[in-house]
Design a protein around this motif. Sequence first.
Motif, short mmCIF file in Angstrom:
data_model
loop_
_atom_site.label_atom_id
_atom_site.label_comp_id
_atom_site.label_asym_id
_atom_site.label_seq_id
_atom_site.Cartn_x
_atom_site.Cartn_y
_atom_site.Cartn_z
N CYS A 278 46.69 31.02 27.41
CA CYS A 278 46.75 29.82 26.58
C CYS A 278 45.34 29.37 26.23
O CYS A 278 44.37 29.79 26.83
CB CYS A 278 47.47 28.70 27.33
N LYS A 279 45.25 28.51 25.23
CA LYS A 279 44.00 27.87 24.86
C LYS A 279 44.33 26.48 24.35
O LYS A 279 45.46 26.19 23.96
CB LYS A 279 43.22 28.69 23.82
N SER A 280 43.35 25.60 24.42
CA SER A 280 43.52 24.25 23.93
C SER A 280 42.42 23.99 22.92
O SER A 280 41.30 23.65 23.27
CB SER A 280 43.43 23.26 25.11
N SER B 244 36.84 26.96 22.34
CA SER B 244 37.80 26.46 23.32
C SER B 244 38.09 27.51 24.38
O SER B 244 37.98 28.71 24.15
CB SER B 244 39.10 26.02 22.63
N SER C 195 47.63 29.58 32.31
CA SER C 195 48.16 28.25 32.63
C SER C 195 48.79 28.24 34.02
O SER C 195 48.89 27.18 34.64
CB SER C 195 49.18 27.80 31.58
N LEU D 220 45.22 19.35 27.39
CA LEU D 220 46.28 20.24 26.93
C LEU D 220 47.18 19.57 25.90
O LEU D 220 47.82 20.24 25.11
CB LEU D 220 47.12 20.71 28.13
N HIS D 221 47.25 18.25 25.92
CA HIS D 221 48.20 17.56 25.04
C HIS D 221 47.56 16.41 24.29
O HIS D 221 48.04 15.28 24.33
CB HIS D 221 49.39 17.07 25.86
N TYR E 62 47.24 22.98 22.01
CA TYR E 62 47.62 23.87 23.10
C TYR E 62 48.57 24.94 22.57
O TYR E 62 49.66 24.63 22.10
CB TYR E 62 48.30 23.04 24.19
N THR E 63 48.12 26.19 22.61
CA THR E 63 48.95 27.31 22.17
C THR E 63 48.83 28.44 23.18
O THR E 63 47.81 28.58 23.86
CB THR E 63 48.55 27.84 20.78
N CYS E 64 49.88 29.25 23.28
CA CYS E 64 49.89 30.39 24.19
C CYS E 64 50.37 31.62 23.45
O CYS E 64 51.18 31.52 22.53
CB CYS E 64 50.81 30.14 25.38
#
Length: 139
Positions: free
Chosen positions: A37-39, A80, A85, A11-12, A45-47
């Motif tokens: 969300c997606k990574s 992805s 989440s 995620l990060h 990582y965006t939602c």
Amino acid sequence: MTRYASNGLYLHDNKNPADYDGRLKNEGKPVNGEVLCKSGKKTGYTCGKVTSTTVNTAGQINYEVTKTDGWMAATGDSGSASFRSSNGYLIGITSRVNRDYEIGLDVYGHKAYFTPYVPIAERYGISLYTSDTPTRILN
């Protein structure tokens, strides 16, 4: 090359398999208005909010997720996982981005389109790997 099946998500921007900071726990279907969300490799990582569950893109039914305060996805994010989440449910796979902005060959969009996972799993008889223990699948 050895490959492993895993339920882990980065995620990060972690790149060490031991450092997954998210897990896929189950599967579900998209619901209008919910946040998913997606990574992705390109935008990380965006939602965003599900704005449609029945978008026809190139003859395929996808769902649409919109992010109003930045890019939801870009070229390079395809493949992805899209997930909740809050509970780690896999909802779909990133398949397309709306063409809102271009830099060279890269396309960025506030809207992204995802292929729903559940209908594919049902059609092809596949199941989501949900164990926290990686399993070797290829040498």
